[in-house]
Design an enzyme around this catalytic site. Structure first.
Site, PDB file in Angstrom:
ATOM      1  N   ALA A  66       0.778  -1.244   0.000  1.00 24.45           N
ATOM      2  CA  ALA A  66       0.000   0.000   0.000  1.00 24.45           C
ATOM      3  C   ALA A  66       0.809   1.294   0.000  1.00 24.45           C
ATOM      4  CB  ALA A  66      -0.948  -0.002   1.188  1.00 24.45           C
ATOM      5  N   ALA A  67       2.063   1.299   0.447  1.00 23.64           N
ATOM      6  CA  ALA A  67       2.783   2.574   0.564  1.00 23.64           C
ATOM      7  C   ALA A  67       3.161   3.118  -0.816  1.00 23.64           C
ATOM      8  CB  ALA A  67       4.051   2.367   1.391  1.00 23.64           C
ATOM      9  N   PRO A  68       3.114   4.430  -1.010  1.00 21.41           N
ATOM     10  CA  PRO A  68       2.848   5.490  -0.028  1.00 21.41           C
ATOM     11  C   PRO A  68       1.372   5.769   0.225  1.00 21.41           C
ATOM     12  CG  PRO A  68       3.452   6.461  -2.131  1.00 21.41           C
ATOM     13  CD  PRO A  68       3.579   4.978  -2.311  1.00 21.41           C
ATOM     14  N   GLY A  69       0.453   5.090  -0.491  1.00 18.14           N
ATOM     15  CA  GLY A  69      -0.955   5.238  -0.107  1.00 18.14           C
ATOM     16  C   GLY A  69      -1.869   5.792  -1.181  1.00 18.14           C
ATOM     17  N   GLY A  70      -1.362   5.958  -2.410  1.00 18.46           N
ATOM     18  CA  GLY A  70      -2.207   6.499  -3.485  1.00 18.46           C
ATOM     19  C   GLY A  70      -3.469   5.674  -3.663  1.00 18.46           C
ATOM     20  N   LYS A  71      -3.284   4.364  -3.801  1.00 18.67           N
ATOM     21  CA  LYS A  71      -4.467   3.532  -4.079  1.00 18.67           C
ATOM     22  C   LYS A  71      -5.281   3.305  -2.815  1.00 18.67           C
ATOM     23  CE  LYS A  71      -2.362   1.785  -8.166  1.00 18.67           C
ATOM     24  NZ  LYS A  71      -1.025   2.355  -7.813  1.00 18.67           N
ATOM     25  N   CYS A 123       3.354  -1.083 -12.530  1.00 13.56           N
ATOM     26  CA  CYS A 123       3.633   0.051 -13.414  1.00 13.56           C
ATOM     27  C   CYS A 123       4.729  -0.366 -14.400  1.00 13.56           C
ATOM     28  CB  CYS A 123       4.005   1.295 -12.617  1.00 13.56           C
ATOM     29  SG  CYS A 123       5.398   1.078 -11.528  1.00 13.56           S
ATOM     30  N   ASP A 173      -0.928  -4.245  -5.656  1.00 15.25           N
ATOM     31  CA  ASP A 173      -0.253  -3.269  -6.522  1.00 15.25           C
ATOM     32  C   ASP A 173       1.237  -3.586  -6.356  1.00 15.25           C
ATOM     33  OD1 ASP A 173       0.019  -1.043  -8.199  1.00 15.25           O
ATOM     34  OD2 ASP A 173       0.263   0.308  -6.499  1.00 15.25           O
ATOM     35  N   ARG A 209       8.519   2.720   4.837  1.00 16.79           N
ATOM     36  CA  ARG A 209       7.456   3.089   3.893  1.00 16.79           C
ATOM     37  C   ARG A 209       6.080   3.015   4.566  1.00 16.79           C
ATOM     38  NH1 ARG A 209       8.374   3.538  -1.443  1.00 16.79           N
ATOM     39  NH2 ARG A 209       6.389   2.589  -2.036  1.00 16.79           N
TER      40      ARG A 209
HETATM   41  N1  SAM Z   1       0.026   0.964  -3.902  1.00 17.41           N
HETATM   42  C1  SAM Z   1       0.985   2.027  -3.695  1.00 17.41           C
HETATM   43  C2  SAM Z   1       0.353   3.354  -4.077  1.00 17.41           C
HETATM   44  O1  SAM Z   1      -0.576   3.363  -4.887  1.00 17.41           O
HETATM   45  O2  SAM Z   1       0.780   4.388  -3.534  1.00 17.41           O
HETATM   46  C3  SAM Z   1       2.279   1.757  -4.442  1.00 17.41           C
HETATM   47  C4  SAM Z   1       2.859   0.409  -4.141  1.00 17.41           C
HETATM   48  S1  SAM Z   1       4.408   0.072  -4.868  1.00 17.41           S
HETATM   49  C5  SAM Z   1       4.025  -0.194  -6.515  1.00 17.41           C
HETATM   50  C6  SAM Z   1       4.754  -1.535  -4.276  1.00 17.41           C
HETATM   51  C7  SAM Z   1       4.949  -1.653  -2.772  1.00 17.41           C
HETATM   52  O3  SAM Z   1       5.250  -3.027  -2.474  1.00 17.41           O
HETATM   53  C8  SAM Z   1       6.105  -0.841  -2.227  1.00 17.41           C
HETATM   54  O4  SAM Z   1       5.649   0.009  -1.212  1.00 17.41           O
HETATM   55  C9  SAM Z   1       7.073  -1.879  -1.671  1.00 17.41           C
HETATM   56  O5  SAM Z   1       7.696  -1.455  -0.493  1.00 17.41           O
HETATM   57  C10 SAM Z   1       6.172  -3.066  -1.412  1.00 17.41           C
HETATM   58  N2  SAM Z   1       6.906  -4.351  -1.417  1.00 17.41           N
HETATM   59  C11 SAM Z   1       8.218  -4.587  -1.688  1.00 17.41           C
HETATM   60  N3  SAM Z   1       8.513  -5.883  -1.556  1.00 17.41           N
HETATM   61  C12 SAM Z   1       7.372  -6.497  -1.172  1.00 17.41           C
HETATM   62  C13 SAM Z   1       7.043  -7.846  -0.855  1.00 17.41           C
HETATM   63  N4  SAM Z   1       7.950  -8.812  -0.929  1.00 17.41           N
HETATM   64  N5  SAM Z   1       5.771  -8.101  -0.500  1.00 17.41           N
HETATM   65  C14 SAM Z   1       4.847  -7.136  -0.441  1.00 17.41           C
HETATM   66  N6  SAM Z   1       5.108  -5.843  -0.734  1.00 17.41           N
HETATM   67  C15 SAM Z   1       6.349  -5.537  -1.100  1.00 17.41           C
END
Ligand code: SAM
Length: 458
Positions: A121-126, A241, A188, A149
């Site tokens: 979820a980070a940084p939280g857009g969705k 993305c 995501d 994060r």
């Molecule tokens: N959904 C967020 C938004 O809309 O702001 C963006 C998410 S970003 C594409 C993917 C996220 O997955 C990152 O915050 C990252 O830290 C986290 N991540 C990294 N490795 C991961 C893992 N093994 N399992 C789950 N999440 C992971």
């Protein structure tokens, strides 16, 4: 990068350029689009702003984002940090393609409350989009595995003022203890980020074929870990993305062939130039106003639809101090809790489920924290100032102008006229920013120091 910092087919990784040329009949237009500036878009928080008419971007709004409610393109990128409404959670700056999630949610969500999980979820857009789009009385669990994060996620969600939320900091594997628990799961996924090449130079330098492989292996692991937590009949939305089919289409295929998933087609007008793949939708920057993005949705085949309802536990609900009670909406469907002397509220209908979550996940935040209470001393929490349903009649509010709002957000002293000793809600453009405590004509600033604006705003 070329000498002027633009991306061309010549300074992108060869293997990437080759694949895009195979993937796209109009690859030249794609590479040209990478040399143009990224569109700027925002999504309003409907609980705080009803129209894009704040002084800050009133004159820059050019059109609506066609596939998302409350979302607009701006004709330039302002210095968003200088807008107090952003800090007050009035809107979120979000890349437009990823807002297609809203179109999907409108199609698949029922009118009745659901439990949703945003796993990465980070940084939280969705998460902010979900929190605005879910049916009333739903619960959103926003999870982020990386601790630093997760702190940013928490800040953004508190500012958004979402109250039906739980924020967790857990690995996807820890959700194995929660089978058949969510009506909706959004993954995501962390990905190779090809869709962000235009915005993020690091995505280009970190790109490698080996990294593509590591990404798809990780994505598959995440999906395998979380599938059991989806209720039969529930939906899993998967997004990245990137343009890499192994991270996109292949992951949906994996769910369809290895798990009991069926593919769901999204209804959208064809003229929007979003490219359907066999199981998902790909966004390209030369076709739409947005960055590269992929999204698809599957439904868990209906089997056993009786999901385990956690046993109703007898809990001793603490009594909320009268002073705090008055600040809440009168007929709120919440229940009170106390954690580390902090009184908070959470949605009553989800209290048992949240208790269940607490047994298995690392919870960072739940519901809305109201105040820290030590004997007769009450210290109001920032989240209460940002709570859109705060009963403003029950608190001392002071409207401030732009320079004072910025000084407040920098955690500097500001002057307000309020009775000494009173807690004062600082508002800008009708949005609560935070608390101060009046000491005569000056205000002790209670804005969280980790959130303060650090840039020079003069
Ligand atoms: N959904 C967020 C938004 O809309 O702001 C963006 C998410 S970003 C594409 C993917 C996220 O997955 C990152 O915050 C990252 O830290 C986290 N991540 C990294 N490795 C991961 C893992 N093994 N399992 C789950 N999440 C992971």
């Amino acid at each position: 990068m070329s000498s002027n910092g633009q991306l061309t087919a010549h300074n992108l990784p060869d293997a990437f350029v080759r694949r895009m040329r195979e993937q796209l009949p109009d690859a030249d237009a794609f590479f040209d689009a990478l040399q143009t500036a990224s569109p700027v878009s925002i999504r309003l928080n409907p609980a705080k702003l009803s129209a894009p008419d704040t002084p800050f971007f009133r004159d820059t709004v050019v059109s609506e984002v066609p596939w998302c409610r409350h979302a607009y393109y701006l004709d330039k990128r302002p210095v968003f940090t200088l807008d107090p409404c952003l800090h007050g959670g009035g809107y979120y700056v979000q890349e437009a393609s990823s807002m297609f999630l809203d179109r999907i949610l409108r199609q698949i969500l029922p009118a009745s409350p659901v439990r949703a999980l945003d796993l990465c979820a980070a940084p939280g857009g969705k998460s902010t989009l979900l929190s605005a789009a879910l049916p009333p009385d739903s619960l959103l669990v926003a999870n982020e595995v990386i601790r630093s994060r997760a702190a940013i996620l928490k800040e953004n969600l508190i500012k958004w003022g979402a109250d039906n939320i739980v924020i967790t900091n857990s690995d996807p594997s820890e959700f194995a203890a929660l089978p058949d628990s969510f009506d909706l799961i959004l993954v995501d996924a962390p990905c190779s980020g090809e869709g962000m090449f235009r915005k993020d130079e690091k995505a280009v330098t970190e790109w490698s074929e080996r990294n593509l492989l590591l990404c798809s292996e990780r994505q598959q692991r995440i999906l395998d870990n979380i599938w059991n937590s989806l209720k039969p009949g529930g939906y899993l939305v998967y997004s990245t993305c990137t343009y890499n089919p192994a991270e996109n289409e292949e992951m949906l295929r994996h769910l369809l062939t290895r798990h009991d998933a069926r593919s769901i087609a999204v209804e959208y007008p064809a003229e929007e130039a979003i490219v359907p793949t066999s199981h998902g939708y790909q966004f390209y920057p030369h076709r739409i106003q947005g960055e590269g993005f992929f999204i698809g949705v599957v439904q868990k085949q209906t089997g056993n639809t009786t999901s385990p309802t956690p046993k109703r536990s007898k809990r001793n609900t603490p009594r909320l101090p009268e002073e705090l009670q008055r600040m809440l909406p009168p007929e709120g469907a919440w229940t009170c809790y106390v954690r580390d002397n902090i009184f908070g509220i959470l949605p009553a209908r989800h209290a048992d489920f949240i208790e269940e979550l607490e047994k298995h996940l690392h919870i960072l935040y739940k519901g809305t924290e109201l105040a820290e209470v030590n004997g007769r001393k009450i210290r109001l929490q920032p989240s209460l100032a940002l709570y859109p349903y705060l009963n403003k009649e029950a608190v001392t509010c002071r409207k401030v102008d732009l320079p004072s709002a910025l000084r407040y957000l920098k955690k500097e002293d500001i002057t307000v006229d309020a009775p000494a000793g009173a807690w004062v809600l600082i508002t800008y453009n009708s949005i609560g920013l935070g608390w101060g405590k009046s000491v005569g004509n000056r205000l002790n600033n209670y804005y969280p120091k980790e959130w303060r604006i650090r840039m020079n705003t003069d």
